[in-house]
Scaffold this active site. Structure first.
Site, mmCIF file in Angstrom:
data_model
loop_
_atom_site.group_PDB
_atom_site.id
_atom_site.type_symbol
_atom_site.label_atom_id
_atom_site.label_comp_id
_atom_site.label_asym_id
_atom_site.label_seq_id
_atom_site.Cartn_x
_atom_site.Cartn_y
_atom_site.Cartn_z
ATOM 1 C CD GLN A 265 34.521 37.673 38.066
ATOM 2 O OE1 GLN A 265 35.413 37.256 38.789
ATOM 3 N NE2 GLN A 265 33.471 36.937 37.737
ATOM 4 C CB SER B 213 38.758 41.666 43.759
ATOM 5 O OG SER B 213 38.440 40.303 43.840
ATOM 6 C CG LEU B 214 40.942 39.842 38.136
ATOM 7 C CD1 LEU B 214 41.741 38.563 38.056
ATOM 8 C CD2 LEU B 214 39.851 39.876 37.075
ATOM 9 N NE ARG C 106 41.555 35.890 42.695
ATOM 10 C CZ ARG C 106 40.519 36.708 42.531
ATOM 11 N NH1 ARG C 106 39.912 36.749 41.346
ATOM 12 N NH2 ARG C 106 40.087 37.463 43.525
ATOM 13 C CG HIS D 221 36.526 39.097 48.179
ATOM 14 N ND1 HIS D 221 37.900 38.932 48.192
ATOM 15 C CD2 HIS D 221 36.202 39.535 46.937
ATOM 16 C CE1 HIS D 221 38.381 39.268 47.005
ATOM 17 N NE2 HIS D 221 37.372 39.625 46.229
ATOM 18 C CD GLN E 252 42.393 39.111 46.215
ATOM 19 O OE1 GLN E 252 41.929 38.161 45.598
ATOM 20 N NE2 GLN E 252 43.040 40.113 45.637
#
Length: 289
Positions: free
Chosen positions: A9, A87-88, A112, A195, A244
């Site tokens: 992102q 991440s994403l 998500r 996170h 995650q």
């Protein structure tokens, strides 16, 4: 060995994917399938929307995912021997290595995004970028703030670490980090403490969706964010994907481990050039496309 990597992102931009949609029949079909799955025309926002519209929770993460996966589908000429995503981007990597099919992955990405938004509403938070300070010192200062929540969230490259937590803890940590010698410790324009433990409600919400989704054995290892290690076991991949949301993205360690395991060429698929820049800082000798 060829490694494919996928951004997260923040790399979105107005007009993203429009060229793919117009030039490639496969891309056109995949974008239209995505519109049906999501229940709205995300392509209208991706191709013509404003930056503000692209920042909508329901749009940002699916948009980056779609651009990344479709780019790889159209533009890759060989199969990767290892994959990773920031991440994403890990969801894009899971599609590329065959662990998730396109439709299931898109649904998970959408869920998500909404789960993370709800977690932000439950407990507001933020993130800050810390430049030119050793990781160990940043971790030490975060741990010293024991009456509030602030943790290391993104190990992006040497000298660049992002911290995450409550607004008050981030403010306190930034002041302490500057005193400790950080070149910069500046809050980021994000909507929550990603996170970090503040994302636990999102992790619990996403757990059910992930556990009900079929994951296949990937055709090549995926290096996952939570431990920077290669995985091929579907159940382990699931558990790491759940963890995650509340764990740091160990990108520096991921790239170093991929190189140690034989990666000789990295290709970034998706909007922007963020990962290419980070990989160059992690290993200036790496070949990056």
């Amino acid at each position: 060995m060829k490694a494919f990597v996928f951004p997260g992102q923040g790399s979105q931009f107005s007009g993203m994917g429009k060229d793919l949609y117009n030039e490639y029949a496969v891309a056109h079909e995949m974008f239209e399938e995505a519109n049906k799955i999501l229940g709205f025309r995300i392509t209208d926002i991706m191709f013509e929307g404003t930056d503000e519209e692209l920042r909508q929770t329901k749009v940002t993460q699916p948009a980056v995912f779609l651009h990344s996966v479709i780019s790889a589908k159209i533009l890759s000429t060989t199969a990767p021997q290892m994959v990773a995503g920031h991440s994403l981007g890990e969801y894009s990597a899971l599609v590329e290595c065959g662990a998730l099919n396109f439709a299931d992955a898109l649904l998970l990405v959408s869920k998500r995004a909404m789960a993370m938004q709800r977690a932000c509403e439950i407990q507001p938070g933020t993130m800050a970028a810390v430049l030119a300070l050793e990781d160990g010192k940043v971790e030490e200062i975060c741990k010293s703030i024991d009456d509030d929540i602030v943790v290391a969230a993104n190990y992006n490259c040497p000298g660049q670490l992002v911290i995450s937590g409550t607004v008050s803890a981030i403010d306190k940590a930034c002041a302490m980090l500057k005193e400790a010698g950080a070149k910069r410790a500046i809050k980021l324009p994000v909507g929550g403490a990603f996170h970090s433990p503040l994302m636990q409600p999102a992790a619990e919400e996403l757990r059910e969706a992930i556990m009900q989704t079929e994951f296949m054995k990937p055709v090549c290892p995926i290096y996952q964010n939570v431990n920077a290690l290669p995985q091929t076991d579907p159940e382990t991949i699931k558990q790491n994907l759940i963890a995650q949301l509340t764990s740091p993205v160990r990108w520096t360690q991921t790239v170093n481990n991929m190189i140690a395991d034989g990666a000789t060429e990295f290709t970034e698929f998706g909007p922007g050039e963020v990962l290419r820049g980070l990989i160059r800082k992690i290993n200036p000798e790496a070949i990056i496309l």
